[in-house]
Design a protein around this motif. Structure first.
Motif, mmCIF file in Angstrom:
data_model
loop_
_atom_site.group_PDB
_atom_site.id
_atom_site.type_symbol
_atom_site.label_atom_id
_atom_site.label_comp_id
_atom_site.label_asym_id
_atom_site.label_seq_id
_atom_site.Cartn_x
_atom_site.Cartn_y
_atom_site.Cartn_z
ATOM 1 N N THR A 1 -1.251 4.961 4.351
ATOM 2 C CA THR A 1 -1.411 5.319 2.902
ATOM 3 C C THR A 1 -1.430 6.586 2.572
ATOM 4 N N LEU B 1 -6.467 7.088 -10.330
ATOM 5 C CA LEU B 1 -5.423 5.873 -9.162
ATOM 6 C C LEU B 1 -5.910 4.677 -9.121
ATOM 7 N N PRO B 2 -7.010 4.141 -8.530
ATOM 8 C CA PRO B 2 -8.234 2.983 -9.220
ATOM 9 C C PRO B 2 -7.719 2.257 -9.977
ATOM 10 N N GLU C 1 -4.210 0.978 -9.676
ATOM 11 C CA GLU C 1 -4.258 -0.090 -8.371
ATOM 12 C C GLU C 1 -4.880 -1.385 -8.714
ATOM 13 N N GLN C 2 -5.500 -0.987 -9.054
ATOM 14 C CA GLN C 2 -6.013 -2.377 -10.081
ATOM 15 C C GLN C 2 -4.685 -3.144 -11.105
ATOM 16 N N VAL D 1 -1.464 -2.721 -10.866
ATOM 17 C CA VAL D 1 -0.313 -2.952 -9.847
ATOM 18 C C VAL D 1 -0.816 -4.413 -9.319
ATOM 19 N N ASN D 2 -2.096 -4.734 -9.180
ATOM 20 C CA ASN D 2 -1.974 -6.002 -8.357
ATOM 21 C C ASN D 2 -2.143 -7.110 -9.227
#
Length: 74
Positions: A8, A36-37, A40-41, A43-44
């Protein structure tokens, strides 16, 4: 020729300043690494909603007048 698998951290993308600003605002921070966290959350969650929609689930939004509208994630 190298056949090593990219991690990644080896993947890089360029984003526009406008998109970076929106990501930072969403994450309530001024440092991209701290955002970023949250990114990412988000996007998920989008993937989860998109998969549910594709399997037949319907999502509704109710306006101030009580009218229901189907929401589609694209």
């Amino acid at each position: 020729m190298s056949t090593s698998k990219k991690t990644t951290a080896d993947r890089r993308v360029r984003i526009t300043p406008e998109l970076e600003s929106s990501i930072l605002k969403l994450s309530n921070t001024d440092k991209f690494s701290e955002a970023l966290p949250t990114l990412e959350q988000a996007v998920n969650m989008y993937k989860m909603l998109k998969d549910a929609q594709e399997s037949g689930s319907k999502f509704y939004e109710v306006d101030a007048n009580g009218e229901r509208y189907i929401v589609r994630f694209i």
